[in-house]
Structure formats: C-alpha cells, structure tokens
Design an enzyme around this catalytic site. Structure first.
Site, mmCIF file in Angstrom:
data_model
loop_
_atom_site.group_PDB
_atom_site.id
_atom_site.type_symbol
_atom_site.label_atom_id
_atom_site.label_comp_id
_atom_site.label_asym_id
_atom_site.label_seq_id
_atom_site.Cartn_x
_atom_site.Cartn_y
_atom_site.Cartn_z
ATOM 1 N N GLY A 36 0.780 -1.159 0.168
ATOM 2 C CA GLY A 36 -0.023 0.015 0.246
ATOM 3 C C GLY A 36 0.977 1.135 0.203
ATOM 4 O O GLY A 36 1.988 1.276 0.129
ATOM 5 N N PHE A 70 -9.222 -6.003 4.478
ATOM 6 C CA PHE A 70 -8.675 -5.932 3.155
ATOM 7 C C PHE A 70 -7.377 -6.505 3.087
ATOM 8 O O PHE A 70 -6.827 -7.032 2.087
ATOM 9 C CB PHE A 70 -8.775 -4.518 2.435
ATOM 10 C CG PHE A 70 -9.954 -3.773 2.337
ATOM 11 C CD1 PHE A 70 -10.846 -4.169 1.475
ATOM 12 C CD2 PHE A 70 -10.598 -3.108 3.557
ATOM 13 C CE1 PHE A 70 -12.068 -3.698 0.992
ATOM 14 C CE2 PHE A 70 -11.712 -2.397 3.426
ATOM 15 C CZ PHE A 70 -12.558 -2.689 2.157
ATOM 16 N N TYR A 138 -3.504 -19.081 -3.391
ATOM 17 C CA TYR A 138 -4.228 -17.468 -2.900
ATOM 18 C C TYR A 138 -5.899 -17.816 -2.654
ATOM 19 O O TYR A 138 -6.498 -17.579 -1.672
ATOM 20 C CB TYR A 138 -4.226 -16.699 -4.122
ATOM 21 C CG TYR A 138 -5.341 -15.414 -3.833
ATOM 22 C CD1 TYR A 138 -5.099 -14.418 -2.805
ATOM 23 C CD2 TYR A 138 -6.213 -15.126 -4.891
ATOM 24 C CE1 TYR A 138 -5.874 -13.274 -2.854
ATOM 25 C CE2 TYR A 138 -7.144 -14.139 -4.649
ATOM 26 C CZ TYR A 138 -6.905 -13.219 -3.800
ATOM 27 O OH TYR A 138 -7.796 -12.138 -3.546
ATOM 28 N N PHE A 203 -3.564 -13.824 -23.317
ATOM 29 C CA PHE A 203 -3.256 -15.095 -22.916
ATOM 30 C C PHE A 203 -4.227 -15.949 -23.506
ATOM 31 O O PHE A 203 -5.085 -16.454 -22.574
ATOM 32 C CB PHE A 203 -3.242 -15.101 -21.148
ATOM 33 C CG PHE A 203 -2.166 -14.284 -20.797
ATOM 34 C CD1 PHE A 203 -0.930 -13.906 -21.438
ATOM 35 C CD2 PHE A 203 -2.389 -13.782 -19.615
ATOM 36 C CE1 PHE A 203 0.354 -13.173 -20.704
ATOM 37 C CE2 PHE A 203 -1.116 -13.028 -18.816
ATOM 38 C CZ PHE A 203 -0.166 -12.672 -19.528
ATOM 39 N N ARG A 276 -2.357 -18.446 -19.918
ATOM 40 C CA ARG A 276 -1.684 -18.508 -18.418
ATOM 41 C C ARG A 276 -2.341 -19.765 -17.721
ATOM 42 O O ARG A 276 -3.492 -19.788 -17.659
ATOM 43 C CB ARG A 276 -1.943 -17.178 -17.869
ATOM 44 C CG ARG A 276 -1.388 -16.828 -16.591
ATOM 45 C CD ARG A 276 -1.921 -15.221 -16.095
ATOM 46 N NE ARG A 276 -3.152 -15.049 -15.758
ATOM 47 C CZ ARG A 276 -3.726 -14.109 -15.355
ATOM 48 N NH1 ARG A 276 -2.994 -12.975 -15.158
ATOM 49 N NH2 ARG A 276 -5.211 -13.850 -15.115
HETATM 50 N N1 UDP Z 1 -4.902 -11.137 -19.236
HETATM 51 C C1 UDP Z 1 -4.293 -10.926 -20.606
HETATM 52 N N2 UDP Z 1 -3.166 -10.621 -20.565
HETATM 53 C C2 UDP Z 1 -2.521 -9.866 -19.394
HETATM 54 C C3 UDP Z 1 -3.267 -10.117 -18.418
HETATM 55 C C4 UDP Z 1 -4.303 -10.577 -18.147
HETATM 56 O O1 UDP Z 1 -4.702 -11.633 -21.541
HETATM 57 O O2 UDP Z 1 -1.493 -9.246 -19.830
HETATM 58 C C5 UDP Z 1 -6.057 -12.059 -19.138
HETATM 59 C C6 UDP Z 1 -6.424 -13.225 -18.168
HETATM 60 O O3 UDP Z 1 -5.741 -14.324 -18.780
HETATM 61 C C7 UDP Z 1 -7.540 -12.970 -17.722
HETATM 62 C C8 UDP Z 1 -8.041 -11.660 -17.893
HETATM 63 O O4 UDP Z 1 -7.191 -10.904 -18.704
HETATM 64 O O5 UDP Z 1 -8.287 -13.912 -18.520
HETATM 65 C C9 UDP Z 1 -8.249 -11.043 -16.549
HETATM 66 O O6 UDP Z 1 -6.803 -11.379 -15.769
HETATM 67 P P1 UDP Z 1 -6.749 -10.420 -14.454
HETATM 68 O O7 UDP Z 1 -5.079 -10.989 -14.097
HETATM 69 O O8 UDP Z 1 -6.712 -8.835 -14.794
HETATM 70 O O9 UDP Z 1 -7.594 -11.109 -13.379
HETATM 71 P P2 UDP Z 1 -8.031 -12.296 -13.064
HETATM 72 O O10 UDP Z 1 -9.014 -12.754 -13.951
HETATM 73 O O11 UDP Z 1 -7.019 -13.229 -13.271
HETATM 74 O O12 UDP Z 1 -8.272 -12.228 -11.635
#
Ligand code: UDP
Length: 320
Positions: A36, A70, A138, A203, A276
């Site tokens: 933070g 939080f 997590y 991704f 990912r």
């Molecule tokens: N994502 C992506 N490229 C990036 C970061 C995220 O394509 O550089 C995609 C990720 O695979 C997911 C969506 O965006 O489908 C949201 O990802 P984020 O990490 O923001 O949040 P999450 O859904 O993982 O909590």
C-alpha cells in the site's frame, strides 16, 4: 461508526476508506505499507502503519464498531511459488485478527474475499452455492479464512460478511490501482497507452468463448465500495453471510483491449500469447443475492466508463 480498515492504503481498501470517511464514519487505517501507499490513505482517516500481527490487540482494545479486512497477499502466481507467504500472511494474520475481535468484542466484520474461492466454475453466472474448489493457494487461503469467520461468527456473535469480488477495476478520483507488480489486465493495457509498456499479451485466443479470449466480470471499485457499506449496515450478529460481487456482465480480453483503445485513442498493440496457467475460460458472478439481501445495485456497469475512470487515474499518476 468507528471502523478499522486493514489494508486501507491499498487499491480497494483506500477507495472504501475514502467512501466511509465521506459517509461520516470515524476511520482508522491499519496498513504495513508493504504494497500500500501512505498517500493513498484518505484525508480524515488516521493511518496506523504497522503489521496486524504486531498491533491488532492494542488497536482493537481502543474499542471499534467494526473491522473491514482488506489486508492480504493477493498475487495468484506468487501464491503458487511461495505458499507459506500466503498461509502465514493471509490465514495466520486473519486468525490473529479474529482472536483480537473476540477478545475485545468487536461486533462487525466485513471480509474481502474473492471469486478465486470457487475455482473452475460448473455453472456461469456463479452463485454463492457453487462448490468451492480453489485452483491456487491464494484462493485456498481466502476460503480458509471464510471458514474461520463462519466459526467465529456463530460461536462469538460477530456479525460477519464476506464479499467475493470478481474483477475489480476503475478508480475513484485519486484512489486507484498502483501495484508495483502489476498483473491485472486493465492497468497493463493502460500502461501501453501511457507509453510505459510496448504491447499487451492476450493469454490465449482459443478458449471456448465468443471471440476465443477469456471472459471476466469487471466491477467498478466504487460499486464495490458501496457494497461494503451496505454489508456493514446489514450484517447480523452471530451470522456469516457471503455475497458475490460482480456487475453480472462478462467482457472478453479483446473487448477490454478495444474499450481501452476507444477511451485512450491509442492503437495499443496486442499479441496473442500462450494461455496463462490456472485461468478459467469464463468467470461471471451472479450478484442476485447481494441485490436482494443488501439492496445493492451496481451503477457503473459500462466497460468504457470503468476504463475511463482507470485511465484518468493512470494519467494523473503520470502527472503526479
Ligand atoms: N490477461 C491477459 N493479458 C494480461 C493480463 C491478463 O490476457 O497481460 C487476461 C487473463 O488471462 C484473464 C483476464 O485477462 O483472462 C483478466 O486477468 P486479470 O489478471 O486482470 O484478473 P483475473 O481474472 O486473473 O483475476
């Protein structure tokens, strides 16, 4: 009410703290400033910059009407590589908080939980009754804390609410997302528009969705903050209630990138990269329960509007 906001110097915590101050509550922020920022604590709130583990007994001994919790480690990838940091930092610390609340008879708790408690969904939109099978440490730690809260609420009369966030986005004036290690889609895409990142990686584009990219439910951080205030007001002694919070609409990664292009006027080069690890194809919340029981209605559901607020914040940080 006199309220303790742990993690109130972080993204969601700072927005909630700001809204609570504006609503007339006495707000104390407890934050160790590991992720933070002291200048994200709103005017009118007092900052205690210390670790929960070290000071929670003394702080709650002052007497509080409620805690909004939080403070947490929240990087999925890091949680897979260093689980101890998450079991210790999230679960052990939250147990300390619950113990201190019990001892000092703090009556209310609103906990920042997550959609990651559900894992890969069987049904979309996801209701609170969905099975909880987190696919990463997590999510597992947040679920463990939810279970602990259920026990404490029932046994010790605490009025507790867990809010399971989907994809939080947007900003509230000078309060927004400022992570040193940024992994979230919207801030990463906006960094390209800002000129601090060359391109964005998508991704995977072979997911079973309309355009092949992952679908997520992006909820404006101010709508989320409003839900916390409602949760606090509607919490019932001895009960632990759980609510999903999303805007109920799914947007694909490509739709997010397009919205960022439209808002910023920047071409934002995007390149398809491998999937990912651990990403579900689609995560969309059913927020019916929060709407029915808390009287919550998300008001900022338009993706362009969410991105616009985030973009204004991103630009203001550049100027700062
Ligand atoms: N994502 C992506 N490229 C990036 C970061 C995220 O394509 O550089 C995609 C990720 O695979 C997911 C969506 O965006 O489908 C949201 O990802 P984020 O990490 O923001 O949040 P999450 O859904 O993982 O909590």
């Amino acid at each position: 009410m006199k309220l303790l906001v742990t993690g109130g110097a972080g993204y969601v915590g700072s927005v909630c703290a700001a809204r609570l101050v504006e609503a007339g509550h006495e707000v104390v922020v407890l934050d160790n400033l590991s992720t933070g920022h002291a200048d994200a604590v709103p005017e009118g709130a007092r900052l205690v910059s210390a670790a929960i583990d070290d000071v929670i007994e003394d702080v709650l001994a002052e007497g509080y009407d409620g805690v909004l919790h939080f403070a947490a480690k929240s990087l999925v990838g890091e949680s897979q590589q260093d689980p101890a940091k998450y079991w210790q930092g999230n679960v052990v610390t939250s147990l300390r908080l619950l113990e201190a609340m019990r001892r000092h008879r703090t009556p209310r708790l609103v906990f920042s939980s997550t959609a990651a408690t559900y894992g890969e969904p069987e049904v979309v939109p996801i209701p609170e009754t969905a099975p909880t099978r987190p696919t990463n440490t997590y999510g597992a730690t947040k679920l463990a804390i939810d279970h602990a809260i259920t026990g404490y609420a029932g046994a010790h009369g605490i009025a507790a609410v867990s809010l399971r966030y989907f994809n939080v986005a947007g900003a509230y004036g000078r309060f927004g997302e400022r992570h040193t290690t940024e992994t979230h889609l919207i801030p990463l895409v906006l960094q390209v528009a800002l000129g601090t990142r060359a391109d964005v990686k998508i991704f995977g584009d072979d997911w079973p969705t309309d355009d092949g990219t992952c679908v997520r439910d992006y909820i404006h951080v101010v709508d989320l903050a409003d839900a916390h205030a409602l949760a606090l007001a509607n919490a019932v002694a001895g009960e632990h209630r759980i609510y999903n919070l999303g805007n109920g609409f799914g947007f694909s990664v490509r739709q997010v990138v397009d919205a960022c292009r439209a808002v910023t006027g920047h071409p934002i080069p995007a390149e398809v990269a491998p999937r990912r690890d651990g990403d579900p194809a689609t995560l969309v919340a059913s927020s019916d329960k929060a709407r029915a029981e808390l009287g919550w209605t998300p008001k900022r559901v338009d993706l362009d509007g969410i991105v616009r607020d985030a973009w204004e914040f991103t630009q203001s940080r550049r100027e700062a």
